[in-house]
Enzyme design. Sequence first.
Site, short mmCIF file in Angstrom:
data_model
loop_
_atom_site.label_atom_id
_atom_site.label_comp_id
_atom_site.label_asym_id
_atom_site.label_seq_id
_atom_site.Cartn_x
_atom_site.Cartn_y
_atom_site.Cartn_z
N CYS A 97 0.74 -1.23 0.01
CA CYS A 97 0.09 -0.02 0.02
C CYS A 97 0.72 1.32 0.09
CB CYS A 97 -0.77 0.28 1.13
SG CYS A 97 -2.11 -1.29 1.20
N CYS A 172 -2.93 -7.84 7.37
CA CYS A 172 -3.15 -7.03 5.96
C CYS A 172 -4.72 -6.55 5.96
CB CYS A 172 -3.06 -7.56 4.70
SG CYS A 172 -3.35 -6.98 3.36
N GLN A 275 -10.94 -9.99 -12.14
CA GLN A 275 -10.97 -8.66 -11.43
C GLN A 275 -10.37 -9.06 -10.19
OE1 GLN A 275 -11.13 -5.89 -13.14
NE2 GLN A 275 -11.69 -6.71 -15.27
N GLU A 321 -10.92 -13.52 -27.46
CA GLU A 321 -9.89 -13.77 -26.43
C GLU A 321 -8.70 -14.62 -26.86
OE1 GLU A 321 -9.08 -12.90 -22.84
OE2 GLU A 321 -7.48 -14.00 -23.24
N ASP A 370 -11.85 -4.65 -23.30
CA ASP A 370 -10.84 -4.29 -21.74
C ASP A 370 -9.54 -5.05 -21.87
OD1 ASP A 370 -10.50 -4.55 -18.97
OD2 ASP A 370 -11.81 -5.98 -18.57
N CYS A 396 -6.81 -0.89 -17.30
CA CYS A 396 -6.06 -0.81 -15.88
C CYS A 396 -4.95 0.19 -16.03
CB CYS A 396 -5.87 -2.11 -15.41
SG CYS A 396 -5.01 -3.10 -16.48
C1 LIG Z 1 -7.90 -7.05 -18.37
S1 LIG Z 1 -8.23 -8.76 -19.02
C2 LIG Z 1 -9.70 -8.45 -19.00
C3 LIG Z 1 -10.54 -9.84 -19.03
C4 LIG Z 1 -12.26 -9.67 -18.79
N1 LIG Z 1 -12.79 -8.81 -19.73
C5 LIG Z 1 -12.51 -9.67 -17.35
O1 LIG Z 1 -13.11 -8.37 -16.93
O2 LIG Z 1 -12.43 -10.79 -16.73
C6 LIG Z 1 -7.48 -8.55 -20.51
C7 LIG Z 1 -7.66 -10.01 -21.39
O3 LIG Z 1 -7.04 -9.96 -22.55
C8 LIG Z 1 -6.43 -11.12 -22.89
N2 LIG Z 1 -5.61 -10.76 -24.09
C9 LIG Z 1 -4.11 -10.43 -23.88
N3 LIG Z 1 -3.47 -9.98 -25.05
C10 LIG Z 1 -4.37 -10.44 -25.93
C11 LIG Z 1 -4.36 -10.32 -27.30
N4 LIG Z 1 -3.38 -9.96 -27.81
N5 LIG Z 1 -5.41 -10.60 -28.06
C12 LIG Z 1 -6.70 -11.19 -27.41
N6 LIG Z 1 -6.70 -11.08 -25.87
C13 LIG Z 1 -5.88 -10.82 -25.23
C14 LIG Z 1 -6.05 -11.55 -21.67
O4 LIG Z 1 -5.78 -13.13 -21.72
C15 LIG Z 1 -7.08 -11.28 -20.82
O5 LIG Z 1 -8.20 -12.15 -20.41
#
Ligand SMILES: C[S@@+](CC[C@H](N)C(=O)[O-])C[C@H]1O[C@@H](n2cnc3c(N)ncnc32)[C@H](O)[C@@H]1O
Length: 439
Positions: A97, A172, A275, A321, A370, A396
Amino acid sequence: MTGKPKNRKSHSLRRRVPKRRAQAPLREALLMIDRLGSKGDGVAPLDGGEIIVPGALPGEEVRVSHNAQRGRVEEVLRASPERVDAICVHYGACGGCQTQHMRAEAVAAWRQQSLEDVFARAGFTDIRFLPVLTSPLASRRRARFSAERVKGKVMVGFNQRSRHEIVDIPDCVVLHKDVLAARELIASMVDLLARPEVPRFSALVTLLENGLDIDLVGREEDSLSLAQREGLGALLADSNVVRLTLEGQLFFQKEVPLISLAGFLVPFPAGGFLQASREAEMALQDYVLENCGGGPALDLYAGCGTLALPLAKTRAVHGVEIAGGAVDALAFVAKHHRSRLKQLTVQARNLEQEPLRPEELAKYETIILDPPRGGAAAQIREIAASAMRHVIYISCNPKTFARDAKVLHAAGFVMGAVQLVDQFRFSAHIELAACFNRG
Ligand SMILES: C[S@@+](CC[C@H](N)C(=O)[O-])C[C@H]1O[C@@H](n2cnc3c(N)ncnc32)[C@H](O)[C@@H]1O
């Protein structure tokens, strides 16, 4: 337990004992803190440059011991009115933190200013922010612990800030109690597996519906003796662990690890994304449900379906994905829960190398993205070049979000108010969501 995996190279032994850099002697100084940096640390002028002083606030006069880059507060000579007592006994020693010593209003103001700076560098000067949605204490369901056996004793906790030493964190305040409790089991596992040349491990712990999912990094299964395998098996048989992987390879599984997403029980793949808190997951789901059109939706970087699943109850959703395990998990739900879904289709695809082209995008009313921290540069270019009018972008990483937002803006999209979701309490990390529309 699984059999020996074949054809895997073992790099474990050579890279375990990290090199410690020779430390330059520390100097003492009295400093006036100017401002907060992007990670919430105090920044002070020194010798014509600046140094970082964690735990110090703007306007404070502090006595520090320091090297060329960083200072450690030895004494606060004049305290800021924004200073408060930390709520965690480990604060300061533990690197988990960074902002517990600030009043909540000061944290909010610092965060807003840092985000405005990031957006201003991308050319946005009039960003609107919606009230932050903050996850409660003790809600983090995922954590990466460091563990080390030193002189026969195992420490399990988080690293000190910018340092190698581990701080034990029995009290924690951010971790879910079941994740925190996993430290004891991890200590027993590390005690069993550590060797003088392999003293250090890390453990990613994720709390699922039917137990803990742990990936222990430090030793591969191939390198374990029979006694160690049996010992590990005995520890696990008696625990609430549903799956243990060693360096990503399955070692133990009690039953199919499950996560509940939007009311669907999803088989959670080893190494899958989740998440950090249930509350943040629900906040993001609500945001997307409120802002998504009723027509077909495209969920890019879909993971295991956090966003696709609630939407697919009432509209057609196509999830894309890269990770095979996540694609399989989503395909499993699409197949076995068809009656509860309007329509859900899934595709494995690398969106960086092979983004969806404008003609593929044209089938959908809303695009949800995302992406991971690197953002979605290639896919955003295709969206900008398409005729799409409605995008919901969750991120993020404010820097890559602002970079991608600039491309959308140049293509005529207008960014709406930014929703912040604070699921990494007391850290500099934040989740952002915003809608982009064009006429
Ligand atoms: C921040 S997470 C979001 C997952 C989902 N939207 C959630 O909220 O649980 C980003 C996702 O993007 C996928 N990812 C990373 N690089 C990628 C790529 N080049 N093409 C497609 N998916 C990808 C990761 O495997 C992961 O599942």
